[in-house]
Scaffold this active site. Structure first.
Site, short mmCIF file in Angstrom:
data_model
loop_
_atom_site.label_atom_id
_atom_site.label_comp_id
_atom_site.label_asym_id
_atom_site.label_seq_id
_atom_site.Cartn_x
_atom_site.Cartn_y
_atom_site.Cartn_z
N HIS A 126 -11.47 -10.90 1.82
CA HIS A 126 -10.97 -10.42 3.12
C HIS A 126 -12.12 -10.02 4.04
CE1 HIS A 126 -6.75 -9.43 1.27
NE2 HIS A 126 -6.93 -10.70 1.50
N CYS A 158 -24.44 -14.88 24.23
CA CYS A 158 -23.48 -15.63 25.06
C CYS A 158 -22.52 -14.75 25.85
CB CYS A 158 -22.71 -16.62 24.20
SG CYS A 158 -21.46 -15.84 23.16
N THR A 196 -5.10 -2.96 -7.50
CA THR A 196 -4.45 -3.76 -6.45
C THR A 196 -2.96 -3.87 -6.73
OG1 THR A 196 -4.28 -5.96 -5.46
CG2 THR A 196 -5.27 -5.87 -7.65
N SER A 197 -2.17 -3.76 -5.66
CA SER A 197 -0.71 -3.85 -5.81
C SER A 197 -0.27 -5.29 -6.05
CB SER A 197 -0.03 -3.29 -4.55
OG SER A 197 -0.44 -4.03 -3.42
N ASN A 219 -4.09 -0.68 -13.50
CA ASN A 219 -3.59 -0.14 -12.23
C ASN A 219 -2.86 1.17 -12.50
OD1 ASN A 219 -3.71 -1.09 -9.44
ND2 ASN A 219 -1.50 -0.78 -9.45
N ILE A 237 -8.57 3.56 -12.51
CA ILE A 237 -9.56 2.52 -12.87
C ILE A 237 -10.99 3.06 -12.85
CG2 ILE A 237 -9.81 1.58 -10.51
CD1 ILE A 237 -9.77 -1.24 -11.97
P1 NAD Z 1 -2.69 -1.62 -1.94
O1 NAD Z 1 -2.80 -0.37 -1.15
O2 NAD Z 1 -1.57 -2.54 -1.64
O3 NAD Z 1 -2.55 -1.24 -3.48
C1 NAD Z 1 -3.46 -0.41 -4.14
C2 NAD Z 1 -3.04 -0.33 -5.60
O4 NAD Z 1 -4.05 0.35 -6.29
C3 NAD Z 1 -1.72 0.41 -5.82
O5 NAD Z 1 -0.91 -0.36 -6.70
C4 NAD Z 1 -2.16 1.72 -6.49
O6 NAD Z 1 -1.24 2.16 -7.47
C5 NAD Z 1 -3.46 1.33 -7.14
N1 NAD Z 1 -4.43 2.43 -7.23
C6 NAD Z 1 -4.79 3.33 -6.29
N2 NAD Z 1 -5.78 4.11 -6.74
C7 NAD Z 1 -6.03 3.71 -8.00
C8 NAD Z 1 -6.94 4.13 -9.01
N3 NAD Z 1 -7.82 5.12 -8.80
N4 NAD Z 1 -6.92 3.49 -10.20
C9 NAD Z 1 -6.05 2.48 -10.44
N5 NAD Z 1 -5.16 2.04 -9.53
C10 NAD Z 1 -5.18 2.63 -8.32
O7 NAD Z 1 -4.10 -2.35 -1.86
P2 NAD Z 1 -4.49 -3.87 -2.14
O8 NAD Z 1 -3.66 -4.43 -3.22
O9 NAD Z 1 -5.96 -3.92 -2.24
O10 NAD Z 1 -4.05 -4.69 -0.82
C11 NAD Z 1 -4.12 -4.15 0.43
C12 NAD Z 1 -5.15 -4.72 1.39
O11 NAD Z 1 -5.71 -3.58 2.00
C13 NAD Z 1 -6.32 -5.44 0.85
O12 NAD Z 1 -6.37 -6.64 1.49
C14 NAD Z 1 -7.56 -4.66 1.28
O13 NAD Z 1 -8.41 -5.50 2.04
C15 NAD Z 1 -7.07 -3.66 2.26
N6 NAD Z 1 -7.65 -2.32 2.10
C16 NAD Z 1 -8.95 -2.17 1.79
C17 NAD Z 1 -9.49 -0.91 1.62
C18 NAD Z 1 -10.95 -0.79 1.27
O14 NAD Z 1 -11.75 -1.65 1.64
N7 NAD Z 1 -11.33 0.24 0.52
C19 NAD Z 1 -8.69 0.23 1.76
C20 NAD Z 1 -7.33 0.04 2.12
C21 NAD Z 1 -6.82 -1.24 2.26
#
Ligand code: NAD
Length: 246
Positions: A126, A158, A196-197, A219, A237
């Site tokens: 991303h 530009c 990741t969700s 997760n 994690i």
């Molecule tokens: P999401 O918010 O949809 O899901 C996060 C998942 O991580 C959840 O299922 C949650 O239960 C789990 N989680 C949270 N903290 C945790 C931990 N300490 N240990 C284990 N599991 C944990 O995020 P996603 O699936 O990455 O998708 C959302 C999009 O949001 C991505 O494309 C990402 O680019 C973007 N995003 C990025 C950031 C960043 O760069 N740090 C922050 C927020 C969102």
């Protein structure tokens, strides 16, 4: 058994004998560093803010086009909030790469924390909030120059507005990083997925490219892919990855 919570000792044994691991993660990898994810109960989608629009809008192509000053300042705000120490998860992955056990990190995150932790081979599917470029002529602007500004930042070459190399809602994924990610997953011996969700596509579809029998899913909450994983660990994690290396 697939989908059922696994014993940490079983997963440790798998990690011990792995020689070519690949990790694929998301926002949950950075929550222990203080960066909120989107979908957890205290994630950005559930936080009350005084912003006029929902959080998705600020990460959209529409916002970038409609409000160049607002988008540029939002980029700076995100970048500032990402200046935090890496978590135990980032550090453990960097360590495994250094030891020659892990060949790539594939991340949906845009915060640059894997690189700060020392990981070298990072495929950002991303993009990120720190590489600043001109979408018109391709000119790269030093991050610090852009971050020191306010509002839109015209390309010195530009005159079009520069922006972060992030994939916004409504935009295509970076093809090179995505292809590299597929190649790494298809050839790894152990595939670790975590923080990741697994509801954001096409990134979540990357799981389809793993053909082995060592997919480890870590997760905090259950995900739609738990039933496909060979090993499942529910918890933080940033604590589980270092514990797997003990
Ligand atoms: P999401 O918010 O949809 O899901 C996060 C998942 O991580 C959840 O299922 C949650 O239960 C789990 N989680 C949270 N903290 C945790 C931990 N300490 N240990 C284990 N599991 C944990 O995020 P996603 O699936 O990455 O998708 C959302 C999009 O949001 C991505 O494309 C990402 O680019 C973007 N995003 C990025 C950031 C960043 O760069 N740090 C922050 C927020 C969102």
């Amino acid at each position: 058994m697939k989908g059922k919570e696994s014993a940490i000792e079983d997963v440790k044994a798998i990690i011990k004998e792995s020689q070519n691991m690949v990790f694929f993660g998301g926002a949950g990898v950075s929550t222990a560093s203080g960066i909120p994810d989107f979908r957890s109960p205290n994630g950005l989608y559930h936080q009350k803010t005084n912003r006029p629009y929902p959080p998705e809008y600020y990460f959209s192509h529409e916002f970038c086009m409609d409000d160049p000053d607002g988008f540029a300042d939002f980029t700076r705000e995100c970048y500032q909030s990402y200046q935090v120490p890496p978590s135990g998860a980032h550090l453990q992955l960097a360590k495994w790469e250094k030891e020659g056990k892990l060949s790539a990190v594939i991340t949906q995150n845009i915060d640059g924390l894997h690189q700060r932790a020392g990981s070298r081979k990072v495929y950002e599917v991303h993009g990120n909030m720190h590489d600043i470029y001109c979408p018109h002529c391709g000119h790269q602007v030093p991050t610090k120059d852009f971050m020191a500004g306010k509002g839109r930042y015209p390309c010195p070459r530009c005159g079009h507005n520069v922006r972060a190399a992030v994939t916004l809602y409504g935009e295509a994924l970076p093809q090179v990083a995505f292809s590299q990610a597929i190649e790494a997953i298809a050839s790894c011996d152990t595939f670790i997925v975590g923080g990741t969700s697994l509801v954001v596509y096409p990134a979540a579809g990357l799981l389809n490219y793993y053909r082995g029998d060592r997919m480890i899913l870590i997760n905090r909450e259950a995900t739609p892919a738990d039933s496909r994983a060979d090993y499942v660990l529910h918890g933080d994690i940033s604590e589980i990855l270092p514990a797997l290396a003990d």
